[in-house]
Each structure stands twice: as structure tokens, then as C-alpha cells.
Design a protein around this motif. Structure first.
Motif, short mmCIF file in Angstrom:
data_model
loop_
_atom_site.label_atom_id
_atom_site.label_comp_id
_atom_site.label_asym_id
_atom_site.label_seq_id
_atom_site.Cartn_x
_atom_site.Cartn_y
_atom_site.Cartn_z
N SER A 221 0.82 -1.21 0.00
CA SER A 221 0.00 0.00 0.00
C SER A 221 0.85 1.26 0.00
N CYS A 222 1.76 1.39 1.01
CA CYS A 222 2.52 2.64 1.13
C CYS A 222 3.96 2.52 0.63
N GLY A 223 4.40 1.29 0.31
CA GLY A 223 5.75 1.11 -0.21
C GLY A 223 6.83 1.02 0.84
N PHE A 224 6.45 0.99 2.12
CA PHE A 224 7.43 0.89 3.20
C PHE A 224 8.19 -0.44 3.09
N VAL A 225 9.53 -0.38 3.22
CA VAL A 225 10.37 -1.58 3.13
C VAL A 225 11.21 -1.68 4.39
N ASP A 226 11.28 -2.89 4.96
CA ASP A 226 12.06 -3.10 6.17
C ASP A 226 12.38 -4.59 6.28
N HIS A 227 13.25 -4.92 7.23
CA HIS A 227 13.47 -6.33 7.53
C HIS A 227 12.18 -6.88 8.14
N ALA A 228 11.77 -8.06 7.71
CA ALA A 228 10.47 -8.61 8.11
C ALA A 228 10.37 -8.78 9.62
N ASP A 229 11.42 -9.27 10.27
CA ASP A 229 11.36 -9.48 11.72
C ASP A 229 11.32 -8.16 12.47
N ARG A 230 12.04 -7.17 11.99
CA ARG A 230 12.02 -5.87 12.66
C ARG A 230 10.64 -5.23 12.53
N ASN A 231 10.02 -5.36 11.36
CA ASN A 231 8.67 -4.83 11.17
C ASN A 231 7.70 -5.54 12.12
#
Length: 417
Positions: free
Chosen positions: A352-362
Motif C-alpha cells: 500500500s505505502c511502499g514501506f520496506v524493512d526487515h520482516a522481523d524488525r517490522n
């Protein structure tokens, strides 16, 4: 709160023989009491004492306190069995596993642990000596050793029973300590979210990752070695298997203790609470391919969660458990939930917003947010009692419950670290 300090005994050859004879006599008596309880269907302490107390003293030469502890140990084992049956931990009624358990009396191992109270055991902590009852009489000046940091806990807070046990050729006393809890004077300023996993053992909402790469490599190597030795099946292979047993579990336990201590120290330093997922029953809920099953079954998430919980309780840090549903699919920035958000094991990309991060940190950020929301609604700290120490030697396997492993004899907590 109750904690256990594990004390290693250093007996002489004469003292070792007396301790061995004591455990053998107590567990032989416990097996006889168990058969009487099963045949007469009397499984509570006072009525069972009327059927067995005098004969235990006469036939096995046990003292009054030892005889009563044998009866109580048997009753505790049947109480635990009943709880496991009611909870469905031993299969459905009528199933083969269920019938195997209910159609025969509880059995105790010859070297099973024996509880001692203060009438049977006295401590000279400053001299590192104990005086302990045995079937050969009172044994005085039995030396023991304990790490310095646990010596203070033993000296200040020891209270209640201790369990005498033998394991891998060594003698131990698990001494129960009543350690005061640090009160929660004020509420936390925020929460530290902890995402537990297999690839990364723990990931915090601060972005810190405790990788499980080393532990997983060790487990893979140990499994391969066990398989090789089991296939070989020679006397030397069996000796090596016996020598290496529990080595993997000890290493994993040590790593989990260190991670838990680090997490609790960080939360205490910053005035925050700790947020964890409630992963109860996850092994029954998920379906995995065959190659993944061993790894998933070896995942010690419950142990790590228990260590964090009891260390937090000791330090006065609140712990809140949150619903784990969709934590890996929810965007920490906009809250959008989509299975496609989890691109891979390590990568999260919000559709939706394009936010990218490490999956576990998210995921850990989502856990933190949910805990903070629950706390503001009035939720209280839900840190359970310290986990009990499995392998106490009662002869029964310890059960697994929502709060962790429960001892078949009950009442003892994991050794403090």
C-alpha cells in the motif's frame, strides 16, 4: 517468586554409596506406593498414607520425613497425570497413547529425584557443607560448590524443599529460593517488542537482531552426528552418544539465558515494558513440509519466552503478551495487512505505502504497538510464574503447558542465571 539454585555436591566414595542407596530405596518405595495407589484407587496424600506409611518405614528403612515425602511425590505424580489427561496432552480418551498411560501405575526411575525438607537437610553455607539424611544415617560435612553469584541468592533467600538428584555421574541439590520481586512503581514509558523466530532467535523493535545462525548450524551438525552414531551402533558409538546427550540442549539454553538477560536489562535501563507474542499451540496450528519439521520442533521459543518473563518479573519489568495474528503481514507504518507484504523470510515490502524493512524488525514494531495499546486500555503485566525445571527425576516426563514445561513432581523453578 520462586527460583532454584542448582548446587553441585562433591561427595567422597563412601558418601556417594550412601546417596545412591538412598535414592534407590526411596524410588523402590515410591514404585510400591504407586502400585498401591493404582490398585486401591487412592491417590491423595492423607488416605494413601494410611495404606502405606508403616510398611515404607519397616520394609525400606526410611525415616518418618522421607516416608512422607515418598507418598507426597507419588500423589503429585498422579495429580500431574490427571491434569495432563484433562488437558489432552496425552491423546484423546480411548486412544492408544491414552490407554498406555491410564492402564498402569506411575513408575519412578531408580535414580529419580528425592525431595528433602529442613528436617532432613541442613546447610552450613559459609563452610560450603551440608548435613543430609541417608538410609545409612545422617551424613555430615558433605561438600558442595556453587557459582559466586548464586551463593548470595542461596544464603539470603533459601526457603523450602530441595531436591537431591543424580545426573550424568554428578550429584546435585536443587534448592528452592524465595526471591523478592521488584515492585512496579510506575507504568512503562513504552514497550520493547520482541519477535521470536528460527533464523533470527529474537529481533527487537529497536532494530537489534540476535541471529540464530550459529545455533542452527550446531543443531544440524549434532543431528548428523547422532544419525551417524546411531547407524554405527558399536559400543564406542553408544558411549559417544551417551557422552554427547543433552549437549545441544545445554548450549541452546545458555544462548537463551544470555539473550533474555540482555533484553530484560535493556528494557529495565530504558524504563520500558516487554512485549511478546502469545505463541501457545503454534506447533499444532502450523503445517510444514517434512524437511522443516525437525527445525521447527527444535525451536526453543517457549524456553526463551519463559526466561524473558521470569527475569523481567524479578527485575520489576512488566510483560504483555499480544495476539500474534498477522504480525508478519501488517505494515508498521500504515497498518495495511496483506499476505503479499511478506516478500520473503527476511524482506517486508508494504503493497500500500511502499514501506520496506526487515520482516522481523517490522513484526517486532507491530508487537510493540499492540502491547502499548493493550496497556493503555488497562491490561496488566501477564508474566507467568518462573518455569519449572524439567528432568527432576520423578520418572515421568514433564508436560508442556501454556506457561512452559511443568515438572511431574511440581513446585520447582528453572535454575537462576
Amino acid at each position: 517468586m520462586k527460583l532454584v539454585v542448582q548446587v553441585r555436591l562433591l561427595p567422597t566414595s563412601v558418601q556417594t554409596a550412601a546417596l545412591q542407596a538412598t535414592l534407590l530405596a526411596c524410588n523402590e518405595a515410591a514404585n510400591w506406593v504407586s502400585r498401591v495407589a493404582f490398585e486401591k484407587d487412592v491417590k491423595t496424600n492423607f488416605p494413601l498414607r494410611g495404606h502405606t506409611y508403616r510398611q515404607i518405614k519397616a520394609q525400606w528403612g526410611l525415616g518418618a520425613q522421607a516416608a512422607q515425602h515418598v507418598i507426597k511425590k507419588t500423589c503429585d505424580a498422579y495429580a500431574t497425570l490427571k491434569a495432563n489427561l484433562r488437558a489432552g496432552n496425552l491423546g484423546r480418551p480411548g486412544s492408544r497413547r491414552y490407554r498406555q498411560v491410564v492402564e498402569k501405575p506411575v513408575a519412578f526411575r531408580p535414580q529419580g529425584a528425592q525431595p528433602y525438607d529442613d528436617r532432613m537437610l541442613s546447610w552450613q553455607i559459609d563452610r560450603r557443607r551440608i548435613s543430609i539424611w541417608t538410609t545409612a544415617g545422617r551424613m555430615k560435612d558433605l561438600a558442595f560448590t556453587v557459582p559466586p553469584e548464586q551463593m548470595a541468592t542461596l544464603a539470603l533467600y533459601r526457603k523450602g524443599e530441595s531436591d537431591l538428584l543424580w545426573r550424568d555421574g554428578m550429584w546435585f541439590l536443587n534448592a528452592t529460593c524465595e526471591v523478592p520481586e521488584t515492585p512496579l512503581d510506575t507504568g512503562p514509558v513504552d514497550f520493547l517488542g520482541i519477535d521470536l523466530g528460527i533464523v533470527n532467535i529474537a529481533t527487537t523493535s529497536d532494530g537489534e537482531t540476535m541471529a540464530g545462525r550459529e545455533l542452527n548450524r550446531i543443531r544440524t551438525r549434532e543431528r548428523a552426528l547422532r544419525t551417524k552414531l546411531q547407524k554405527k551402533n558399536t559400543p564406542s558409538a553408544r558411549r559417544r552418544l551417551k557422552k554427547r546427550r543433552r549437549k545441544e540442549a545445554r548450549r541452546a539454553k545458555d544462548i537463551n539465558h544470555k539473550i533474555a538477560k540482555h533484553v530484560v536489562t535493556e528494557a529495565e535501563r530504558t524504563g520500558r515494558g516487554i512485549a511478546l507474542e502469545d505463541l501457545t499451540g503454534i506447533r499444532e496450528r502450523v503445517r510444514l513440509r517434512k524437511p522443516q519439521r525437525v527445525t521447527h520442533s527444535s525451536w526453543a521459543f517457549a524456553q526463551l519466552g519463559q526466561f524473558i518473563a521470569y527475569k523481567a518479573r524479578k527485575a520489576g519489568v512488566p510483560v504483555v503478551y499480544v495476539d500474534p495474528a498477522d504480525t508478519s503481514r501488517t505494515c508498521a507504518e500504515c497498518g495495511h495487512i496483506d499476505k503479499a507484504n511478506r516478500v520473503s523470510q527476511a524482506r517486508f515490502a508494504c503493497q500500500s505505502c511502499g514501506f520496506v524493512d526487515h520482516a522481523d524488525r517490522n513484526s517486532s514494531r507491530i508487537i510493540r504497538a499492540r502491547a502499548w495499546k493493550l496497556w493503555r486500555r488497562g491490561a496488566q503485566s501477564t508474566a507467568p510464574d518462573p518455569p519449572t525445571e524439567p528432568g527432576c527425576g520423578t520418572g515421568r516426563k514433564c508436560s508442556t503447558t501454556a506457561s512452559g514445561a511443568r515438572c511431574a513432581r511440581s513446585g520447582l523453578s528453572v535454575p537462576d542465571r
